[in-house]
Design a protein around this motif. Structure first.
Motif, PDB file in Angstrom:
ATOM      1  N   ILE A  84      13.129  10.918  -4.366  1.00 25.13           N
ATOM      2  CA  ILE A  84      14.117  11.251  -5.386  1.00 25.13           C
ATOM      3  C   ILE A  84      15.507  10.806  -4.931  1.00 25.13           C
ATOM      4  O   ILE A  84      16.275  10.232  -5.694  1.00 25.13           O
ATOM      5  N   ARG A  85      15.835  11.092  -3.696  1.00 27.44           N
ATOM      6  CA  ARG A  85      17.078  10.558  -3.117  1.00 27.44           C
ATOM      7  C   ARG A  85      16.823  10.196  -1.663  1.00 27.44           C
ATOM      8  O   ARG A  85      16.090  10.882  -0.960  1.00 27.44           O
ATOM      9  N   ASP A  86      17.438   9.110  -1.217  1.00 24.65           N
ATOM     10  CA  ASP A  86      17.266   8.641   0.151  1.00 24.65           C
ATOM     11  C   ASP A  86      18.599   8.556   0.875  1.00 24.65           C
ATOM     12  O   ASP A  86      18.705   7.920   1.916  1.00 24.65           O
ATOM     13  N   SER A  87      19.625   9.191   0.293  1.00 21.62           N
ATOM     14  CA  SER A  87      20.954   9.224   0.905  1.00 21.62           C
ATOM     15  C   SER A  87      21.682  10.457   0.383  1.00 21.62           C
ATOM     16  O   SER A  87      21.140  11.227  -0.419  1.00 21.62           O
ATOM     17  N   ASP A  88      22.903  10.648   0.833  1.00 26.27           N
ATOM     18  CA  ASP A  88      23.672  11.832   0.463  1.00 26.27           C
ATOM     19  C   ASP A  88      24.320  11.631  -0.905  1.00 26.27           C
ATOM     20  O   ASP A  88      25.527  11.390  -1.022  1.00 26.27           O
ATOM     21  N   VAL A  89      23.516  11.698  -1.955  1.00 24.25           N
ATOM     22  CA  VAL A  89      24.007  11.545  -3.318  1.00 24.25           C
ATOM     23  C   VAL A  89      23.579  12.746  -4.149  1.00 24.25           C
ATOM     24  O   VAL A  89      22.589  13.417  -3.847  1.00 24.25           O
ATOM     25  N   ASP A  95      17.466  14.754 -14.129  1.00 21.60           N
ATOM     26  CA  ASP A  95      17.102  13.416 -13.660  1.00 21.60           C
ATOM     27  C   ASP A  95      15.959  13.482 -12.658  1.00 21.60           C
ATOM     28  O   ASP A  95      15.078  12.625 -12.641  1.00 21.60           O
ATOM     29  N   ARG A  96      15.950  14.513 -11.827  1.00 22.88           N
ATOM     30  CA  ARG A  96      14.847  14.690 -10.878  1.00 22.88           C
ATOM     31  C   ARG A  96      13.533  14.931 -11.626  1.00 22.88           C
ATOM     32  O   ARG A  96      12.491  14.390 -11.256  1.00 22.88           O
ATOM     33  N   VAL A  97      13.602  15.751 -12.662  1.00 22.82           N
ATOM     34  CA  VAL A  97      12.408  16.008 -13.465  1.00 22.82           C
ATOM     35  C   VAL A  97      11.907  14.718 -14.106  1.00 22.82           C
ATOM     36  O   VAL A  97      10.701  14.435 -14.113  1.00 22.82           O
TER      37      VAL A  97
END
Length: 226
Positions: A84-89, A95-97
């Motif tokens: 879902i995220r691969d950095s500090d964002v 949006d995750r759903v």
């Protein structure tokens, strides 16, 4: 007569509410034994730091680290992954759903750390919403409880958005309390975060392929030798 009709319509509507409330759960496709993809979600991120206590680092950072380690272990086990995220964002919950529901034949695992005003509160907790998610949640909790000196916070149902609106089996894992001195200090240790990721990965691989298939990382394998 109109008043009687109104009462009947109202009673029918009220009676239908329980069915509506479970519609999302009944619509979940049970891929807990057949999934080919794991959607890995690191909780919080960016402007949302999550739990931030004196004993532990910001939740968004340790959750991301555990999620990245978990994703790597799953790929090494030949399971397709989506982060879902691969950095500090910062990524909004809706949006995750959308990202988790975009995947076919998948399960969803969200990584978090906990917080409490009571400093003595500690332990691992795993949450789920649909019945199709219970087996995975229970297996994750069981694997986490093999970590020495761990406390069992239990397996619970929850209405977290990423669980409630998931079309596939979905669990949320609380990897300890940053507000607790012991668990907060452990969260600072990369070897401990590696152990957390390893136990969660083992649960996921066993859920899909059965016991004895998962192979831990060399660091973890060395720790669990007699």
């Amino acid at each position: 007569m109109p008043r009687l009709v109104t009462r009947i319509v109202t009673l029918v509507f009220v009676a239908s509410l329980p069915a509506c409330s479970t519609m999302r759960t009944s619509g979940v496709k049970n891929t807990s034994k057949t999934f080919s993809t794991v959607v890995v979600d690191a909780g919080h991120g960016g402007k949302d730091s999550g739990a931030f206590r004196r004993y532990g680092p910001p939740e968004k950072m340790v959750a991301l680290d555990v999620a990245q380690r978990l994703e790597k272990k799953l790929r090494e086990s030949k399971i397709k992954t989506v982060m879902i995220r691969d950095s500090d964002v910062f990524i909004p919950l809706n949006d995750r759903v959308a990202m988790e529901n975009k995947q076919k034949n998948a399960v969803f695992v969200s990584i978090h750390f906990n917080d409490s005003r009571k400093r003595r509160t500690r332990g691992f907790e795993t949450y789920y919403h649909s019945g199709a998610s219970f087996d995975l949640a229970n297996r994750v909790q069981q694997k986490l409880m093999t970590i020495p000196n761990s406390a069992n916070g239990g397996v619970h149902t929850a209405n977290f958005r990423v669980l409630r609106f998931a079309n596939c089996p979905a669990v949320l894992v609380e990897c300890g309390y940053l507000s607790n001195r012991s668990e907060g200090n452990q969260a600072r240790d990369w070897e401990y975060r590696e152990l957390l990721a390893d136990r969660i990965a083992e649960a996921i691989v066993e859920q899909r392929y059965g016991a004895g298939v998962y192979r831990p990382s060399p660091q973890i394998a060395a720790q669990i030798q007699p």
